[in-house]
Design an enzyme around this catalytic site. Sequence first.
Site, short mmCIF file in Angstrom:
data_model
loop_
_atom_site.label_atom_id
_atom_site.label_comp_id
_atom_site.label_asym_id
_atom_site.label_seq_id
_atom_site.Cartn_x
_atom_site.Cartn_y
_atom_site.Cartn_z
N ASP A 56 16.49 -33.22 -42.70
CA ASP A 56 16.90 -34.37 -43.49
C ASP A 56 16.07 -35.59 -43.13
OD1 ASP A 56 18.83 -33.10 -44.96
OD2 ASP A 56 20.36 -33.40 -43.44
N ARG A 110 16.89 -38.78 -32.09
CA ARG A 110 16.38 -39.79 -33.02
C ARG A 110 15.39 -40.67 -32.25
NH1 ARG A 110 20.99 -40.26 -36.80
NH2 ARG A 110 21.28 -38.08 -37.45
N GLN A 125 27.19 -34.72 -33.44
CA GLN A 125 28.16 -34.88 -34.51
C GLN A 125 28.67 -33.51 -34.97
OE1 GLN A 125 25.89 -37.06 -37.50
NE2 GLN A 125 25.55 -35.21 -38.68
N ASP A 236 30.46 -44.04 -46.76
CA ASP A 236 30.58 -44.10 -45.31
C ASP A 236 32.01 -44.41 -44.93
OD1 ASP A 236 27.87 -43.66 -45.02
OD2 ASP A 236 27.36 -45.75 -44.63
N GLU A 249 30.72 -47.19 -38.03
CA GLU A 249 30.61 -46.05 -38.94
C GLU A 249 30.89 -44.75 -38.17
OE1 GLU A 249 27.21 -43.41 -41.01
OE2 GLU A 249 26.90 -45.57 -41.15
N SER A 252 29.20 -40.32 -42.49
CA SER A 252 28.51 -40.46 -43.76
C SER A 252 28.68 -39.13 -44.48
CB SER A 252 27.03 -40.77 -43.55
OG SER A 252 26.35 -40.85 -44.78
#
Length: 335
Positions: A56, A110, A125, A236, A249, A252
Amino acid sequence: MAHIVPEGYKSKLGVKQTQRAIKLLKDGFEERLCGALNLTRVSAPLYVPASSGLNDDLNGVERPVDFDLKEMPGEQMQIVQSLAKWKRFALKEYRFPVGEGLYTDMNAIRRDEQTDNLHSTYVDQWDWEKVITAQERNLDTLKTTVSYIHDAIYETAEEIGRKYPQLKNRLPEEIAFITTQELEDLYPELAPEARERAYVKEYGGAFFMQIGWPLRSGKPHDLRAPDYDDWSLNGDLVYYHKELDVALEISSMGVRVDPLAMEKQLAHAGQKARKSRPFHAALLAGELPLTIGGGIGQSRLCMLLLHKAHVGEVQVSVWPEEQRRMLEDKGIAIL
């Protein structure tokens, strides 16, 4: 946000208590999520071939971590950034019927993340995906699913509060729903992030819908990759985080693109060349199931329900040494 210690902050749990509470939280939430959405746990890849198109792009600017394999010269591998595309292939390969879905633990790196109290270069996650019908590709399906997830989070917070009375459940019983255009109309003078904070500070939590297309101001509320969520049926899930006085958050998610939505969004993003990649070609040919899915941040949820001020209190990652020293000097125990 830089790495900060809120004035007067002190963790309500010690390090050992925190570890036990994390297990209680994760086990309880997983069970509730699976029951509410009819999900089965599956194993998932840590990396995929770059040529597969399965990785993604998130907001479209993040660089994936890539490397080569000795046995596959010339083929670059990428650490997954999320599993939104892979999950649809998995649902097809494992022959999940309509109304059933899967979930998995997703771990990622990331590399371009700007770290602070909420952001880490390590991502953990729950990624989930569920097969739906064409008739279920609508707002009611999205909102019902969000409500199920919120209920699972709320009930988990109640369980944590019973085990640790100092961690009283501060979440709203029901989640609020608002489109990003309605949010812009409500707070036209504020930037998107500030709008979210203002809204959840009043309501405790909200699901901000329809992210990706430009608003009447000419700018989107936030960026989204054009090839997994349908920008008209996504959003979100965000809660007010008292310790940091911010909008946090947690998830998503959205109804995923069908061929029509993908064509439209790829054209808008100037990414029509992606259509030749295996994932995109299969989807455009109608070979993949219609789905709804998303990611739910494990460390983010732990921060919220355990009243933690820094993500490093609930996960093990790597931080700039000067920041780590500063936090530990001020009483924040970084794992």
